[in-house]
Design an enzyme around this catalytic site. Structure first.
Site, mmCIF file in Angstrom:
data_model
loop_
_atom_site.group_PDB
_atom_site.id
_atom_site.type_symbol
_atom_site.label_atom_id
_atom_site.label_comp_id
_atom_site.label_asym_id
_atom_site.label_seq_id
_atom_site.Cartn_x
_atom_site.Cartn_y
_atom_site.Cartn_z
ATOM 1 N N MET A 120 0.539 -1.283 -0.133
ATOM 2 C CA MET A 120 0.365 0.018 -0.392
ATOM 3 C C MET A 120 1.098 1.657 0.096
ATOM 4 O O MET A 120 0.012 2.388 0.441
ATOM 5 C CB MET A 120 -0.916 0.068 1.410
ATOM 6 C CG MET A 120 -1.968 -1.053 0.849
ATOM 7 S SD MET A 120 -3.455 -1.416 1.977
ATOM 8 C CE MET A 120 -2.926 -0.818 3.348
ATOM 9 N N GLY A 121 1.845 0.930 -0.436
ATOM 10 C CA GLY A 121 3.340 2.475 -0.033
ATOM 11 C C GLY A 121 3.719 2.675 0.871
ATOM 12 O O GLY A 121 3.064 2.362 2.035
ATOM 13 N N HIS B 106 9.552 -3.613 3.265
ATOM 14 C CA HIS B 106 8.627 -3.741 1.702
ATOM 15 C C HIS B 106 10.083 -4.676 1.496
ATOM 16 O O HIS B 106 10.079 -5.549 0.435
ATOM 17 C CB HIS B 106 8.065 -2.821 1.383
ATOM 18 C CG HIS B 106 7.240 -2.598 1.876
ATOM 19 N ND1 HIS B 106 7.212 -1.304 2.786
ATOM 20 C CD2 HIS B 106 5.893 -2.560 1.592
ATOM 21 C CE1 HIS B 106 6.195 -0.776 3.135
ATOM 22 N NE2 HIS B 106 4.744 -2.535 2.791
#
Ligand code: AMP
Length: 282
Positions: free
Chosen positions: A30-31, A37
């Site tokens: 989701m950024g 990540h």
């Protein structure tokens, strides 16, 4: 890295000769990207020919509109970080591209895995997660998809959905990346003050202490001790602290021989909801 925003554009990119018929590793995000990540991208890079990453803040998994509105957005920084991590294709779709108005959301049968913990506290959350992950799988068509163990229940649910629907995609769980004080890296940490980030190290230390006490005291006492520790975080409120077996995530109060167990924690710090977990017997 090629940046694509529509399904057609993504499909054209993947049909390019340099990408054709390659093994795709997929990382859905989701950024507001961080080192956690990157851990997923690094493993995908090792195990696959190319890595596709998506950035999409999925409205269907937020049951609280304020939480959705305040979710951090750092797209320029994200693109730089993805380039540095050697991501091959980024997919950044609009809401309409992922969920066309004429298409109804699906309801997934999740065997009760969606009713506890995050599911209980955030009704509908996991059905929203399954909708977006399933849809992204259909668009990206990966062979492998990488998810963080930081979101333990989410990983279990995606594994369940993927098996149930026979999607033929291998779901890979990746270890949790942490700050030096143990705080699990999270996009939501951007919403915390420096002091709160430092104080929130207690979440990890309370779980580590629980792990070290496992052979000495009973489960209810372990949970109580962890709650007492967590209460010391200034400006915080405990949402849940539980110990569960890892297959159906059923809370346990007495250990059974050979059972794998995990501690699951959700705490609001400065009104930001943080979740974390630790396997207690591995
Ligand atoms: P998010 O952008 O928060 O939806 O997360 C995208 C993916 O990254 C999910 O599979 C998360 O479980 C994973 N993830 C988030 N934080 C971490 C972390 N600290 N370590 C490893 N994986 C993470």
């Amino acid at each position: 890295m090629q940046v694509t925003t529509t399904i057609v554009e993504y499909q054209k990119t993947i049909e390019q000769t340099s990408f054709k018929n390659l093994k795709i590793g997929f990382v859905a995000t989701m950024g507001a990207l961080h080192q956690g990540h990157v851990t997923l991208i690094d493993l995908a890079k090792k195990e696959c020919d190319i890595v596709v990453c998506s950035i999409f803040i999925n409205p269907t998994q937020f049951n609280n509109p304020d939480d959705f509105a305040s979710y951090p957005k750092t797209i320029d920084k994200d693109i730089t970080l993805l380039q540095q991590a050697n991501c091959d294709i980024l997919f950044v779709p609009s809401v309409e591209e992922v969920f066309p108005k004429e298409q109804k959301l699906k309801t997934y049968s999740l065997n009760g895995l969606d009713l506890l913990f995050e599911g209980e506290k955030r009704p509908g959350h996991f059905n929203g997660v399954c909708n977006v992950v399933h849809r992204l799988f259909q668009i990206i068509e990966p062979q492998k998809a990488y998810f963080g163990k930081k979101d333990f229940q989410q990983l279990a649910i995606i594994q369940h959905m993927s098996n149930q629907l026979n999607l033929g995609i291998e779901i890979v769980g990746c270890e949790t990346a942490r700050e030096t004080n143990g705080l699990a890296k999270s996009s939501r940490n951007l919403l915390l003050s420096e002091k709160a980030k430092s104080d929130a190290g207690i979440i990890y230390s309370s779980m580590k202490e629980a792990k070290s006490e496992l052979e000495k005291i009973e489960i209810p006492e372990i949970i109580l001790a962890a709650k007492n520790k967590l209460q010391k975080i200034p400006n915080s409120k405990i949402d849940y602290v539980s110990i569960a077996e890892t297959s159906m995530l059923e809370p346990i109060y007495k250990r059974k021989e050979g059972q794998k167990i995990v501690m699951l924690v959700a705490v609001f710090v400065e009104n930001v909801r943080l979740i974390d977990n630790l396997m207690l017997n591995e």
